[in-house]
Structure formats: structure tokens, C-alpha cells
Design a protein around this motif. Structure first.
Motif, short mmCIF file in Angstrom:
data_model
loop_
_atom_site.label_atom_id
_atom_site.label_comp_id
_atom_site.label_asym_id
_atom_site.label_seq_id
_atom_site.Cartn_x
_atom_site.Cartn_y
_atom_site.Cartn_z
N LEU A 154 0.83 -1.21 0.00
CA LEU A 154 0.00 0.00 0.00
C LEU A 154 0.87 1.26 0.00
CD1 LEU A 154 -2.77 -1.07 2.55
CD2 LEU A 154 -3.02 -0.78 0.07
N THR A 155 1.96 1.23 0.75
CA THR A 155 2.86 2.39 0.80
C THR A 155 3.51 2.64 -0.55
OG1 THR A 155 3.35 2.02 3.14
CG2 THR A 155 4.92 3.35 1.91
N THR A 156 3.99 1.56 -1.18
CA THR A 156 4.75 1.70 -2.43
C THR A 156 3.86 1.94 -3.63
OG1 THR A 156 6.47 0.23 -1.57
CG2 THR A 156 6.41 0.57 -3.95
N TYR A 157 2.79 1.17 -3.75
CA TYR A 157 2.05 1.15 -5.00
C TYR A 157 0.77 1.98 -4.97
CZ TYR A 157 5.36 -2.46 -6.12
OH TYR A 157 6.53 -3.13 -6.36
N VAL A 158 0.41 2.49 -3.80
CA VAL A 158 -0.76 3.36 -3.72
C VAL A 158 -0.34 4.74 -3.22
CG1 VAL A 158 -3.05 3.70 -2.74
CG2 VAL A 158 -2.28 1.38 -3.29
N PHE A 159 0.15 4.81 -1.98
CA PHE A 159 0.43 6.11 -1.38
C PHE A 159 1.53 6.87 -2.13
CE2 PHE A 159 2.53 8.97 1.61
CZ PHE A 159 1.45 9.74 2.03
N SER A 160 2.65 6.19 -2.44
CA SER A 160 3.76 6.91 -3.08
C SER A 160 3.37 7.43 -4.45
CB SER A 160 5.00 6.01 -3.19
OG SER A 160 4.84 5.03 -4.19
N ARG A 161 2.54 6.69 -5.18
CA ARG A 161 2.12 7.14 -6.50
C ARG A 161 1.24 8.38 -6.40
NH1 ARG A 161 5.55 3.89 -6.99
NH2 ARG A 161 5.64 2.12 -8.43
N LEU A 162 0.33 8.38 -5.43
CA LEU A 162 -0.55 9.54 -5.27
C LEU A 162 0.19 10.72 -4.66
CD1 LEU A 162 -3.74 7.68 -3.97
CD2 LEU A 162 -3.29 8.52 -6.28
N ALA A 185 10.21 13.16 -2.89
CA ALA A 185 9.06 12.70 -2.09
C ALA A 185 8.62 11.30 -2.51
CB ALA A 185 7.91 13.69 -2.25
N GLU A 186 8.48 11.10 -3.82
CA GLU A 186 7.99 9.81 -4.31
C GLU A 186 9.00 8.69 -4.06
OE1 GLU A 186 6.12 7.79 -8.36
OE2 GLU A 186 6.87 9.85 -8.41
N GLU A 187 10.27 8.95 -4.38
CA GLU A 187 11.28 7.89 -4.27
C GLU A 187 11.56 7.49 -2.83
OE1 GLU A 187 12.35 6.16 -6.67
OE2 GLU A 187 11.45 7.36 -8.26
N VAL A 188 11.56 8.45 -1.91
CA VAL A 188 11.84 8.11 -0.51
C VAL A 188 10.68 7.34 0.11
CG1 VAL A 188 12.29 9.06 1.78
CG2 VAL A 188 13.47 10.00 -0.19
N VAL A 189 9.44 7.72 -0.21
CA VAL A 189 8.29 6.96 0.28
C VAL A 189 8.31 5.55 -0.31
CG1 VAL A 189 5.78 6.81 0.28
CG2 VAL A 189 6.88 9.00 0.71
N GLU A 190 8.67 5.46 -1.58
CA GLU A 190 8.79 4.14 -2.22
C GLU A 190 9.87 3.30 -1.55
OE1 GLU A 190 9.97 2.84 -6.69
OE2 GLU A 190 8.34 4.32 -6.53
N LEU A 191 10.97 3.94 -1.16
CA LEU A 191 12.04 3.23 -0.45
C LEU A 191 11.52 2.66 0.87
CD1 LEU A 191 15.10 2.55 -0.29
CD2 LEU A 191 15.40 4.76 0.86
#
Length: 217
Positions: A154-162, A185-191
Motif C-alpha cells: 500500500l505504501t509503495t504502489y498506492v500512497f507513493s504514486r498519489l 518525495a515519491e522515491e523516498v516513500v517508495e524506499l
């Protein structure tokens, strides 16, 4: 008991071992956050690019998780269908993270072909073994590992994308908008999401080792 089924009463986890694992996970998350900080501070030329710490760390996390899933399936032989499906997801994510290099060294959209070659046969296998998959998943669904894995996805594929949408950051920064803010912002949340997935896989492997030991005993 079937070879791939978890025992009814897995060994309990000691409090000390839990504290040790929790400490190591905290250190992992802290190290990743500090690495992203140093990347932003000292490596302006490559920060949050394919050559930077964050992107390389994402690949390392996914590669480690993929290796652990193969170990769990092939060596421990616990939940082989569940681990195979999770492997397909994680390894496909690893391939997707290499899209820049694959486009550069092989051909455009190579990653899509490779992901298809991973996903399609594994999905076919799991569908054929769907009854065993459901039985295995029933033993996994209530575990700590599954909760962490769901949180990572959910963090990687939903929240980080939005959260990483350009329109969002343009609205926040207005005339001060710079793409680097959005990328960071996107890359660190994805990490963070990938770190949660790795921790979930570690917990899955440890759970499988306990089930394997109980079954052997």
C-alpha cells in the motif's frame, strides 16, 4: 501433515528475539533515511536518479527479498505456492526498477517483456494449485508478516504514486515548483515501502523456519 502445510502450533517467539529483530528493523529504516539525507546533501548530480543511493537501495531491498523467498520455497519448502506468488510480485518489481538500464542496454520496454515472462507462468501455476494456495494462505493471512507485506504494498504502489503526483507538488510549491521535490518525495516513500516488504519477507522466512523445525521435529 502435508509437506507444504504449516503445523497447527508453531513455536512461540521469545521476547528477547522480538526485541532484537525490532531493533534491527529500526536501524535498517534509520540507515535508509540517513542514506537518502546524505544523497540529497552531498550528491547533487545524481540525487534521486537511477545512479543515486535511493534507487540503488530500492533494488538491493527487492533483490534481498527475492533471494529470501527463493530460499523459503526451495530450501525450507514451506508454503511453496504462497511464496512463489509473492516472489513473482517482488521480482517483477525488481525488474521494473531496472527499466532505465534495460532501456539503455537492451531495448525499450524490455522490462515489460521480462515481467510478463515471470508473471504469466507463475500465475498459471498458482491457479492450477489454487486449492493448496488457499490452504497455505489461510495459515499466512493472520501472521505479522502478511500485515507488514500489505502495508509495504500500500505504501509503495498506492500512497507513493498519489503522493508523488506532479499536480500535487505544483499545487503545494506553486511558482517555486521544482521537479526534484516531487522526485524526492515519491522515491523516498517508495524506499520505505520496499523496506517494509523486505521486513515482511524476513518475518515470513523466520516463520517458515519455525514451521519447518516443528515439522521436522
Amino acid at each position: 501433515m502435508p509437506q507444504d502445510a504449516p503445523p497447527g502450533h508453531p513455536w512461540p517467539i521469545g521476547f528477547r528475539a522480538t526485541c532484537v529483530r525490532a531493533t534491527l528493523y529500526i536501524l535498517l529504516i534509520a540507515a535508509l533515511a540517513q542514506g537518502a539525507y546524505y544523497e540529497a546533501l552531498y550528491f547533487h548530480e545524481v540525487r534521486f536518479s537511477e545512479h543515486g543511493f535511493t534507487e540503488l537501495a530500492q533494488s538491493a531491498l527487492l533483490a534481498t527479498a527475492s533471494a529470501l523467498l527463493l530460499y523459503t520455497r526451495q530450501v525450507l519448502r514451506v508454503m511453496p505456492n504462497v511464496t512463489l506468488l509473492i516472489f513473482a510480485f517482488v521480482f517483477s518489481s525488481l525488474i521494473r526498477e531496472q527499466d532505465y538500464w534495460l532501456d539503455l542496454w537492451v531495448a525499450d520496454h524490455t522490462w515489460k517483456v521480462l515481467v510478463t515472462l515471470v508473471i504469466v507462468p507463475i500465475l498459471y501455476w498458482v491457479i492450477r494449485k489454487r486449492q493448496r494456495f488457499v490452504e497455505e494462505f489461510a495459515g499466512y493471512a493472520n501472521s505479522f508478516s502478511f500485515g507488514l507485506f500489505a502495508a509495504g504494498v500500500l505504501t509503495t504502489y498506492v500512497f507513493s504514486r498519489l503522493y508523488g503526483r506532479s499536480l500535487f507538488w505544483e499545487a503545494v510549491l506553486q511558482e517555486h515548483y521544482v521537479r526534484a521535490f516531487k522526485d524526492a518525495a515519491e522515491e523516498v516513500v517508495e524506499l520505505l515501502g520496499y523496506a517494509l516488504i523486505l521486513i515482511a519477507v524476513i518475518e515470513l522466512t523466520l516463520l517458515a523456519r519455525r514451521w519447518h523445525s516443528a515439522r521436522s521435529g
